[in-house]
Design a protein around this motif. Structure first.
Motif, PDB file in Angstrom:
ATOM      1  N   MET A 219       0.841  -1.336  -0.009  1.00  0.00           N
ATOM      2  CA  MET A 219       0.013  -0.143   0.098  1.00  0.00           C
ATOM      3  C   MET A 219       0.883   1.400   0.000  1.00  0.00           C
ATOM      4  N   LEU A 220       1.867   1.185   0.910  1.00  0.00           N
ATOM      5  CA  LEU A 220       2.918   2.485   1.101  1.00  0.00           C
ATOM      6  C   LEU A 220       3.346   2.837  -0.412  1.00  0.00           C
ATOM      7  N   THR A 221       3.925   1.595  -0.868  1.00  0.00           N
ATOM      8  CA  THR A 221       4.738   1.789  -2.072  1.00  0.00           C
ATOM      9  C   THR A 221       3.944   2.166  -3.300  1.00  0.00           C
ATOM     10  N   ASP A 222       2.860   1.505  -3.617  1.00  0.00           N
ATOM     11  CA  ASP A 222       2.007   1.880  -4.935  1.00  0.00           C
ATOM     12  C   ASP A 222       1.510   3.040  -4.660  1.00  0.00           C
ATOM     13  N   ILE A 223       0.739   3.779  -3.524  1.00  0.00           N
ATOM     14  CA  ILE A 223       0.427   5.097  -3.332  1.00  0.00           C
ATOM     15  C   ILE A 223       1.666   5.850  -3.384  1.00  0.00           C
ATOM     16  N   GLY A 224       2.806   5.601  -2.986  1.00  0.00           N
ATOM     17  CA  GLY A 224       3.958   6.522  -2.820  1.00  0.00           C
ATOM     18  C   GLY A 224       4.408   6.692  -4.257  1.00  0.00           C
ATOM     19  N   GLU A 225       4.403   5.598  -5.142  1.00  0.00           N
ATOM     20  CA  GLU A 225       4.978   5.778  -6.378  1.00  0.00           C
ATOM     21  C   GLU A 225       4.151   6.643  -7.168  1.00  0.00           C
ATOM     22  N   LEU A 226       2.914   6.901  -7.014  1.00  0.00           N
ATOM     23  CA  LEU A 226       1.645   7.887  -7.558  1.00  0.00           C
ATOM     24  C   LEU A 226       2.078   9.314  -7.234  1.00  0.00           C
TER      25      LEU A 226
END
Length: 853
Positions: A680-687
């Protein structure tokens, strides 16, 4: 020329295999990749020894463009030894890109004991395809020779088992691509699969079927390959038949007619499949037309103007609000799941449009949730190309069309979410956006299965734990069923609420009938096909059914608000019985899904009058009958506590017992695992262009106890305080001060514990749970874990053992405490350190000393 088997399994194949499907092979640019100007040895060294997982990932991607033995060996070694999932996945993609030269090493990897390495090798071989299957078949033939010589080294079982994984996947892959293969490729595929089938079938235990598992294969693996061969052979026969028919057409009409007669007599099924190809093409165009008209109607409600651009795109030329400065912009329509190539196409379409904005934007409308590669490609174009991609699920568009006044708000909500500067972590309301919803995959699948078979469901958990978000995702995933969603907050305190509740159920169903029934708006048969439903239901549209639809949907009079619910049950049941066939004719599947959120608002209490309890019994009595006896409805309720399912006798005199006592199957919304929080943190952070180091991700998961809302709020705090000052990078050294004292910087996070957890326990007088939390908080520094016996001894005689067990079970179910079973004893500790910090803030030193063991 699609076969029936292919049409039936097409949807299942997309859902099950999209993460390893063909788009993987086309990811040649983007995140985690760099140029290959360096020497191969430097990339190999970087992959083996660099401490930064991102650099190792870049090295793996670069080695994928080098088809040399050292590069292949380094990537294979990464499959076996790499601990980071992203790096291992990039190494797998690199081997897929190398292709045939990597096959021997990949086959050898199937023999190692490392499960992750074998899985990655299976994935790579499956994607490489036929050439890999040829080498794998040769390896199996050599193994068969060893078996005949009574040689059975330990690694033979591994190679057989993993071949059983690879071969059926390759068979299914080419089965799904049968339509797009050239004739020569089709012949080659059939030849290779026949060889593989014969080799696998040659193992002794396959033929006599005494114990197929000893040979490393399951009978279903053989059947999968055999079924694929059947479909591919039929495809080949269909193509040859089509070529023959073309020759007949060039000569004489009578020859064509004669040939058709002969073929119809000998193989009518082939003619049927040929006809289906033409029908499918027409149906797809009709689906796009229907999809496009719905989107244009939605845009009109928002005040926008659009024009058609290509087969599956629209051009938005003007619109009020924040998107105005980005016009003109493209709107892409995807009938199924969007893939990474769709992002590339949308960016290309946007670049071809001329406008005043220096920054380009586009809207992607989709029916199925995007996969991981789509998310990665979306993040790439946002950060590298500064392209604003706004993804919107079409289910949200359909819902907005039921009430045109909500269209502008829906578009504004998604626009604000994805325009530059938005904090995607700071979601304080229920999450309806599928790209922002993480975890819960297993829970959603189980709930879908239970609801389809009319099982009553009780979904319980802390406030802000994601219950409403799960209901919204279920509504999206099960949109082929009529869904009724009602938030019961507005019913709190009303003595007579039954009529209003039953009216709302009927009105939502009538809206669905009015919107989609073929006769409600003089629609034709195209609408059925556009929703994947057969035309058979259309033939059932009789004059009587049309009259029933008009009578109910146009002349329906709501129940008077002051009418007692027990007096309305019979008429309500009749209305549901009338609406059910109309909903089916409109293309929906039964059962009706009824989601009731915040059920505690109407749950009878000891201070409620008898009439309010009778309202509850009447409403839920009829809903239970429709679910359990008539099988027309599935009921799901959501709440913090499971009281609605566990209270049998109400405290009011002369009132029947609870009609839904022990009716619901209870599911509690549990916290995330470490991997789910990291994803969750990685995918949202990428955006957002934000990266967390591994230590910070672990710290956020630990402090939040895995509760996604708390984790997102901590990430939002770090984004505001750390990321903006460090070019999007968040490491533990900079984040530690905010993780140690988050309440100093976030009043909202502080209020969450007081208003959403503690206030609930205090309101329901759950004093035993309060005592347990205080006891664990005040003792954790000296005793991180406390035995069940010690807890019971400390709380006795104020609470009974039964009260303590009830409190422990609930606290564990909602993820506030954690239990470890060691030997023959149970040990408990707090799972959410932030709750412990908040609680210590509320207690004076003498009170903390009082609660210490």
């Amino acid at each position: 020329m699609l076969t029936q088997a292919k049409r039936n399994c097409y949807t299942l194949l997309i859902i099950a295999c999209i993460s390893i499907s063909f788009p993987l092979l086309r990811v040649n640019q983007g995140w985690g990749q760099e140029s290959v100007d360096k020497e191969p040895s430097s990339y190999i060294e970087q992959l083996k020894n660099d401490d930064d997982w991102r650099k190792r990932s870049q090295a793996a991607s670069a080695l994928g463009k080098i088809s040399l033995e050292p590069a292949i060996s380094a990537l294979i070694t990464a499959l076996k030894t790499e601990q980071d999932e992203v790096v291992r996945l990039r190494a797998t993609f690199a081997l897929i890109e190398i292709g045939l030269p990597a096959v021997p090493e990949l086959i050898e990897t199937l023999k190692v004991d490392n499960l992750s390495a074998r899985y990655s090798a299976c994935l790579a071989l499956s994607e490489i395809g036929l050439s890999a299957l040829d080498d794998l078949t040769g390896e199996l033939e050599r193994e068969l020779e060893k078996l005949e010589k009574l040689e059975n080294p330990p690694n033979l079982e591994l190679i057989r088992t993993n071949a059983a994984c690879v071969a059926p996947k390759i068979a299914k892959k080419y089965q799904s691509q049968a339509e797009s293969l050239s004739m020569s490729d089709l012949e080659k595929v059939i030849s290779y699969l026949k060889t593989a089938q014969n080799t696998i079938s040659s193992f002794p235990n396959i033929e006599n079927n005494t114990n197929p598992s000893d040979a490393g294969f399951k009978q279903e693996d053989i059947e999968t390959i055999r079924e694929s061969l059947t479909i591919l052979n039929d495809e080949r026969r269909c193509r040859r038949l089509y070529q023959i028919s073309q020759i007949f057409i060039t000569f004489v009409l009578l020859s064509i007619i004669g040939g058709i007669i002969i073929i119809i007599r000998r193989r009518p099924d082939l003619i049927l499949r040929f006809s289906r190809v033409l029908v499918q093409s027409k149906e797809q165009n009709e689906r796009f037309d229907h999809f496009r008209s719905q989107v244009q109607q939605f845009c009109q409600h928002t005040g926008a103007t659009t024009s058609r651009q290509g087969k599956r795109s629209l051009k938005l030329t003007s619109i009020p609000g924040r998107l105005k400065s980005y016009t003109p912009l493209p709107i892409m329509l995807t009938l199924d799941q969007p893939v990474a190539e769709d992002v590339t196409e949308l960016v290309k379409q946007s670049s071809q449009l001329t406008g005043n904005s220096q920054q380009k934007a586009g809207i992607m409308l989709y029916r199925e949730p995007p996969d991981t590669l789509f998310r990665m490609r979306m993040a790439e174009v946002r950060l590298r190309d500064h392209f604003i991609l706004i993804p919107i699920p079409f289910a949200a568009i359909e819902q907005a069309l039921l009430d045109s006044n909500t269209a502008s708000g829906l578009l504004a909500r998604y626009t604000d979410r994805y325009l530059p500067g938005a904090d995607l972590f700071n979601d304080r309301n229920a999450i309806g956006d599928t790209l922002s919803f993480f975890g819960r995959v297993e829970l959603l699948n189980r709930l879908e299965e239970e609801l389809r078979r009319n099982q009553g469901i009780g979904l319980f958990g802390l406030r802000k734990s994601g219950k409403t978000s799960i209901l919204l995702q279920l509504s999206f995933a099960m949109r082929q069923h009529p869904v009724v969603y009602i938030d019961l907050q507005s019913y709190g305190g009303k003595q007579r609420y039954g009529a209003e509740l039953l009216n709302q159920v009927l009105q939502q169903l009538i809206k669905l009938v009015n919107e989609h029934h073929p006769q409600s708006k003089s629609a034709n048969l195209n609408w059925f096909r556009s929703r994947h439903f057969s035309a058979r239901s259309a033939k059932a549209l009789t004059t009587n059914s049309v009259r029933s639809a008009k009578a109910l949907t146009t002349n329906f009079k709501p129940f008077p608000q002051d009418s007692p619910a027990p007096d309305l049950i019979s008429e309500f049941t009749q209305h549901i019985n009338t609406l059910s066939p109309l909903l089916q004719e409109a293309g929906y599947h039964l059962p009706i899904l009824c989601f009731l959120d915040e059920i505690e608002r109407i749950l009878p209490t000891k201070t409620d009058p008898k009439e309010r309890t009778e309202e509850f019994n009447a409403c839920f009595g009829v809903l239970r009958v429709l679910s359990q006896e008539q099988r027309q409805l599935s009921l799901l309720v959501a709440d913090v506590h499971a009281d609605c399912n566990r209270i049998n006798q109400w405290q009011q005199p002369d009132v029947p017992t609870n009609p839904v006592f022990s009716f619901f199957k209870e599911y509690f919304v549990s916290p995330f695992s470490q991997s789910e929080t990291t994803r969750m943190l990685t995918d949202i952070g990428e955006l957002m262009g934000v990266t967390f180091d591994q230590a910070t991700q672990i710290a956020i998961h630990r402090e939040s106890g895995g509760h996604p809302f708390i984790a997102r709020q901590l990430a939002s705090l770090l984004y505001e305080r750390v990321a903006l000052e460090n070019k999007g990078e968040i490491n533990l050294s900079a984040a530690q001060r905010y993780l140690n004292k988050p309440f100093t910087y976030s009043g909202f996070l502080k209020d969450y514990f007081s208003q959403n957890i503690w206030a609930d326990l205090d309101k329901r007088h759950f004093t035993c749970a309060i005592a347990l939390l205080k006891l664990l908080t005040c003792t954790q520094e000296t005793q991180p874990q406390i035995t069940e016996e010690a807890l019971f001894a400390r709380l006795n005689p104020e609470f009974t053992e039964s009260q303590c067990l009830d409190a422990l079970l609930w606290l564990e179910a909602v993820g506030l405490i954690h239990r470890d079973a060691i030997a023959d004893k149970d040990y408990y500790q707090l799972q959410v350190p932030l709750l412990s910090r908040w609680l210590r803030m509320q207690m004076k030193p003498e009170e903390m000393q009082q609660w210490q063991l």
